[in-house]
Design an enzyme around this catalytic site. Structure first.
Site, mmCIF file in Angstrom:
data_model
loop_
_atom_site.group_PDB
_atom_site.id
_atom_site.type_symbol
_atom_site.label_atom_id
_atom_site.label_comp_id
_atom_site.label_asym_id
_atom_site.label_seq_id
_atom_site.Cartn_x
_atom_site.Cartn_y
_atom_site.Cartn_z
ATOM 1 N N ARG A 73 0.330 1.426 -0.326
ATOM 2 C CA ARG A 73 1.239 0.547 0.421
ATOM 3 C C ARG A 73 0.526 -0.791 0.641
ATOM 4 N NH1 ARG A 73 4.684 3.305 -0.999
ATOM 5 N NH2 ARG A 73 6.273 4.449 0.150
ATOM 6 N N GLU B 134 6.099 -7.485 0.120
ATOM 7 C CA GLU B 134 6.892 -7.247 -1.097
ATOM 8 C C GLU B 134 8.392 -7.114 -0.841
ATOM 9 O OE1 GLU B 134 5.091 -3.372 -2.239
ATOM 10 O OE2 GLU B 134 7.097 -2.528 -2.059
ATOM 11 N N HIS C 251 5.565 -2.521 -7.682
ATOM 12 C CA HIS C 251 5.852 -1.194 -7.102
ATOM 13 C C HIS C 251 6.553 -0.303 -8.139
ATOM 14 C CE1 HIS C 251 6.190 0.802 -2.915
ATOM 15 N NE2 HIS C 251 6.062 1.718 -3.855
ATOM 16 N N ALA D 95 4.662 2.205 -9.812
ATOM 17 C CA ALA D 95 3.792 3.339 -10.148
ATOM 18 C C ALA D 95 4.577 4.649 -10.248
ATOM 19 C CB ALA D 95 2.669 3.473 -9.122
HETATM 20 P P1 NAD Z 1 -0.462 12.900 0.647
HETATM 21 O O1 NAD Z 1 0.169 13.073 1.980
HETATM 22 O O2 NAD Z 1 -0.527 14.084 -0.270
HETATM 23 O O3 NAD Z 1 -1.957 12.339 0.817
HETATM 24 C C1 NAD Z 1 -2.301 11.325 1.698
HETATM 25 C C2 NAD Z 1 -3.741 11.538 2.130
HETATM 26 O O4 NAD Z 1 -4.130 10.426 2.944
HETATM 27 C C3 NAD Z 1 -3.934 12.820 2.969
HETATM 28 O O5 NAD Z 1 -4.999 13.567 2.448
HETATM 29 C C4 NAD Z 1 -4.263 12.266 4.357
HETATM 30 O O6 NAD Z 1 -5.131 13.118 5.114
HETATM 31 C C5 NAD Z 1 -4.929 10.933 4.000
HETATM 32 N N1 NAD Z 1 -5.027 10.033 5.146
HETATM 33 C C6 NAD Z 1 -4.167 9.887 6.189
HETATM 34 N N2 NAD Z 1 -4.666 8.999 7.079
HETATM 35 C C7 NAD Z 1 -5.845 8.555 6.568
HETATM 36 C C8 NAD Z 1 -6.830 7.645 7.029
HETATM 37 N N3 NAD Z 1 -6.709 7.025 8.202
HETATM 38 N N4 NAD Z 1 -7.930 7.431 6.260
HETATM 39 C C9 NAD Z 1 -8.077 8.093 5.072
HETATM 40 N N5 NAD Z 1 -7.178 8.995 4.597
HETATM 41 C C10 NAD Z 1 -6.082 9.218 5.345
HETATM 42 O O7 NAD Z 1 0.309 11.686 -0.039
HETATM 43 P P2 NAD Z 1 0.426 11.346 -1.590
HETATM 44 O O8 NAD Z 1 1.624 12.019 -2.163
HETATM 45 O O9 NAD Z 1 -0.908 11.535 -2.236
HETATM 46 O O10 NAD Z 1 0.808 9.783 -1.500
HETATM 47 C C11 NAD Z 1 -0.127 8.843 -1.004
HETATM 48 C C12 NAD Z 1 0.558 7.514 -0.787
HETATM 49 O O11 NAD Z 1 0.933 6.959 -2.052
HETATM 50 C C13 NAD Z 1 1.903 7.591 -0.027
HETATM 51 O O12 NAD Z 1 1.702 7.584 1.371
HETATM 52 C C14 NAD Z 1 2.617 6.339 -0.480
HETATM 53 O O13 NAD Z 1 2.324 5.285 0.414
HETATM 54 C C15 NAD Z 1 1.966 6.029 -1.828
HETATM 55 N N6 NAD Z 1 2.931 6.121 -2.943
HETATM 56 C C16 NAD Z 1 3.105 5.033 -3.732
HETATM 57 C C17 NAD Z 1 3.995 5.074 -4.789
HETATM 58 C C18 NAD Z 1 4.201 3.900 -5.731
HETATM 59 O O14 NAD Z 1 5.167 3.896 -6.505
HETATM 60 N N7 NAD Z 1 3.336 2.899 -5.717
HETATM 61 C C19 NAD Z 1 4.719 6.246 -5.033
HETATM 62 C C20 NAD Z 1 4.494 7.352 -4.212
HETATM 63 C C21 NAD Z 1 3.600 7.282 -3.174
#
Ligand code: NAD
Length: 331
Positions: A234, A263, A295, A297
């Site tokens: 994000r 964005e 955006h 990915a």
């Molecule tokens: P997930 O919930 O499986 O993993 C997120 C991880 O972040 C967890 O392990 C959590 O403990 C950790 N976390 C939370 N707070 C934290 C902190 N303060 N410091 C360090 N780590 C912390 O989520 P995911 O499915 O792996 O997705 C991750 C992120 O990817 C989503 O939140 C979303 O913002 C982003 N995303 C982007 C796209 C894109 O198209 N660019 C698509 C999907 C998801």
């Protein structure tokens, strides 16, 4: 059920309509982003279907509730754009797509990393102009390098597996230590060690009040000089102005972004015939060692099919009065 689909593009229509062919919900597609000025479009729709840059804040949710909306179905994973407490107060349930293809995002992060490392974006432009010189295109082997993965959830772990395949050492940083991450052959490290050792830092944690600007002037001053930063998570995880200073000084060796703090007014639109009124983004795009994708990915055939099928299934559960498998509860 009647569903107002906001921020709808051609591919949303195609994949949502296909997923809905058996369910038979009534889909009303709107290209507009959901915000206070557009919320009236949803009047009479029991559900709204939203994407990453639609805004469901307190004002919008009250207006949705007044128009008869009872369900917000997010066709994405992140839910930082929805005020969950306000939704609960309005009697609106919120569902999301917990997991679709984490491979799509992790693989895009790798594509960005190798583009910025091996200067593919520059080579692409040069060779189209019959310029086959190599000056300025020098990259480095990934093998033997240290990669920091911030957020070792579903996407972070797949990214880790790929990086280990390249022969990298992977250091994890997360508030929750996942045994699956360690079982891959990676280990957790403190911020100080990551700063000292990481050649590449890739962000995979959600945007929360704790993670906003997790990359800032202070943290950037502690990274290894010349490190590459990849953000597919994000935009607001990164303080963009601080990153620009770090790029100018050479403290950061390169930056690849799929997400950008501001964005919402830019991405998913063709602005090629307008003057973009965002000096920070324009400055970023002026660096040879920066790549920005809009955006995208998540944007693979597999991911978008799953996103649309899960979204329609959630609406059907709601319509049938069943427990919601993908509900997000207010904290
Ligand atoms: P997930 O919930 O499986 O993993 C997120 C991880 O972040 C967890 O392990 C959590 O403990 C950790 N976390 C939370 N707070 C934290 C902190 N303060 N410091 C360090 N780590 C912390 O989520 P995911 O499915 O792996 O997705 C991750 C992120 O990817 C989503 O939140 C979303 O913002 C982003 N995303 C982007 C796209 C894109 O198209 N660019 C698509 C999907 C998801």
């Amino acid at each position: 059920m009647k569903i107002a689909v906001f921020s709808a593009r051609r591919y949303d229509r195609e994949f949502l309509s296909a997923a809905n062919s058996l369910a038979g919900h009534q889909l009303a597609f709107f290209e507009a982003r959901l915000e206070a000025q557009t919320v009236a479009l949803a009047a009479g729709c029991e559900a709204v279907c939203l994407f990453v840059n639609d805004l469901a804040d307190d004002v919008v949710l009250k207006a949705l509730a007044a128009g008869g909306t009872r369900l917000v179905a997010l066709r994405c994973t992140g839910f930082n754009n929805v005020d969950l407490k306000a939704a609960a107060d309005c009697g609106i349930k919120v569902v999301r797509v917990v997991s679709y293809s984490p491979y799509a995002v992790a693989e895009h992060a790798v594509a960005l990393l190798q583009s910025i490392n091996r200067k593919i974006h520059r080579a692409y432009n040069r060779t189209r102009d019959s310029n086959f010189a190599l000056d300025g295109l020098l990259g480095f082997d990934l093998n033997g390098k240290t990669v920091a993965v911030v957020g070792t959830g579903k996407i972070g772990r797949i990214f880790t597996k790929i990086m280990l395949g390249f022969g990298c050492e992977v250091l994890g940083y997360d508030v929750f230590h996942s045994p699956e991450f360690e079982a891959l052959g990676a280990r957790y490290a403190a911020a100080a060690e990551i700063g000292e050792r990481a050649d590449i830092i890739s962000l995979h944690c959600p945007l929360t009040p704790e993670t906003k600007h997790i990359v800032n002037a202070h943290t950037l001053s502690r990274v290894k000089r010349g490190a590459l930063l990849i953000n597919t998570s994000r935009g607001a995880l990164v303080d963009t102005e601080a990153v620009i200073e770090a790029l100018k000084s050479g403290q950061l060796g390169g930056l690849a972004l799929d997400v950008y703090e501001q964005e919402a007014d830019l991405f998913y639109r063709d602005l090629s015939n307008t003057v973009v009124d965002d000096d920070v983004l324009q400055r970023l795009l002026s660096f040879p060692n920066v790549i920005v994708t809009g955006h995208q990915a998540f944007f693979t055939r597999e991911a978008i099919s799953t996103i649309c099928e899960t979204t329609i299934a959630s609406v059907s559960e709601f319509a049938a009065g069943l427990a919601l498998s993908n509900e997000i509860l207010a904290p």
